[in-house]
Design a protein around this motif. Structure first.
Motif, PDB file in Angstrom:
ATOM      1  N   THR A 156       0.830  -1.197   0.000  1.00 52.65           N
ATOM      2  CA  THR A 156       0.000   0.000   0.000  1.00 52.65           C
ATOM      3  C   THR A 156       0.867   1.249   0.000  1.00 52.65           C
ATOM      4  OG1 THR A 156      -1.825   1.137   1.054  1.00 52.65           O
ATOM      5  CG2 THR A 156      -0.245   0.078   2.522  1.00 52.65           C
ATOM      6  N   ARG A 169      -5.148  -1.448  -2.309  1.00 49.21           N
ATOM      7  CA  ARG A 169      -4.757  -2.803  -2.717  1.00 49.21           C
ATOM      8  C   ARG A 169      -5.338  -3.215  -4.066  1.00 49.21           C
ATOM      9  NH1 ARG A 169      -2.387  -5.753   1.659  1.00 49.21           N
ATOM     10  NH2 ARG A 169      -2.663  -4.578   3.570  1.00 49.21           N
ATOM     11  N   ASP A 206      -3.461  -1.393  -6.652  1.00 54.48           N
ATOM     12  CA  ASP A 206      -2.120  -1.924  -6.826  1.00 54.48           C
ATOM     13  C   ASP A 206      -2.121  -3.220  -7.631  1.00 54.48           C
ATOM     14  OD1 ASP A 206      -1.094   0.221  -5.476  1.00 54.48           O
ATOM     15  OD2 ASP A 206      -0.780  -0.854  -3.584  1.00 54.48           O
ATOM     16  N   VAL A 207      -3.063  -4.116  -7.332  1.00 53.74           N
ATOM     17  CA  VAL A 207      -3.152  -5.375  -8.084  1.00 53.74           C
ATOM     18  C   VAL A 207      -3.466  -5.086  -9.552  1.00 53.74           C
ATOM     19  CG1 VAL A 207      -4.490  -7.500  -8.374  1.00 53.74           C
ATOM     20  CG2 VAL A 207      -3.745  -6.800  -6.091  1.00 53.74           C
ATOM     21  N   ARG A 259       5.580  -1.839  -7.375  1.00 50.69           N
ATOM     22  CA  ARG A 259       4.631  -2.322  -8.381  1.00 50.69           C
ATOM     23  C   ARG A 259       5.340  -2.631  -9.693  1.00 50.69           C
ATOM     24  NH1 ARG A 259       0.868   2.036  -5.946  1.00 50.69           N
ATOM     25  NH2 ARG A 259       2.360   3.371  -7.028  1.00 50.69           N
TER      26      ARG A 259
END
Length: 196
Positions: A2, A22, A25-26, A71
């Motif tokens: 995060t 989250r 981010d995914v 990321r």
């Protein structure tokens, strides 16, 4: 993973401007992987080297700068793992690891870390810093690709440079210049709209 809080040492990258945590981010990691994979299919084989010209390196550098180190590394690592596991997502629909240009793909992971870390330090906000960021990212990819190429082909380092660096310098210069134009302009536009 995060990115909710930021300190002066933890400056935002472009992806941090998207709301969410989250799930964002995914989605961003998967988008980065998809971007690298799709760009990797845009290849121009060269008759004098087993390493093709590919847009994947450009996608890798942009992924690192836009998504940041965590990321970006996740995107490039997922790309690497899927390809090694047998998904035909590497250039020319390859998979596995036993081919001449696989070292460059290993370099993608480290390059996203380098470029993402520099972007976190605002090296993607002006032309000159972005030129340096992109050049360092490209050199990082070469640092892994050329030794692998030399070992895989059983050639000396100078020959590996002739096969794996020299033919790509003009293309890399164009990719670096494109990044130096694209990223600072994006930040300027975001600053004008008050979104940065």
């Amino acid at each position: 993973m995060t990115t909710a809080t930021f300190s002066p040492q933890h400056t935002r990258v472009l992806a941090d401007l998207i709301p969410g945590a989250r799930v964002r981010d995914v989605a961003l990691v998967l988008s980065g992987t998809l971007s690298i994979a799709l760009s990797g299919f845009i290849v121009i084989p060269l008759p004098f080297t087993p390493v093709p010209i590919s847009l994947a390196t450009f996608a890798v550098l942009l992924t690192g700068a836009a998504l940041g180190p965590a990321r970006g590394v996740s995107s490039a690592s997922l790309y690497l793992l899927l390809g090694v596991a047998g998904a035909p997502i590497f250039g020319d629909g390859r998979s596995g690891w036993a081919f001449a240009s696989f070292g460059y793909i290993i370099g993608y992971v480290v390059a996203t870390l380098v470029v993402g870390t520099l972007a976190r330090r605002k090296a993607d906000r002006n032309v000159w810093a972005t030129l340096g960021l992109a050049a360092l990212g490209s050199l990082t990819i070469y640092a892994f690709g050329v030794p692998w190429l030399a070992v895989f082909l059983g050639v000396d380092f100078v020959t590996a440079l002739a096969y794996g660096v020299i033919p790509f310098l003009i293309g890399d210069a164009l990719k670096i210049a494109a990044m130096a134009a694209l990223l600072p302009v994006t930040w300027r536009l975001l600053n004008r709209t008050g979104r940065s």
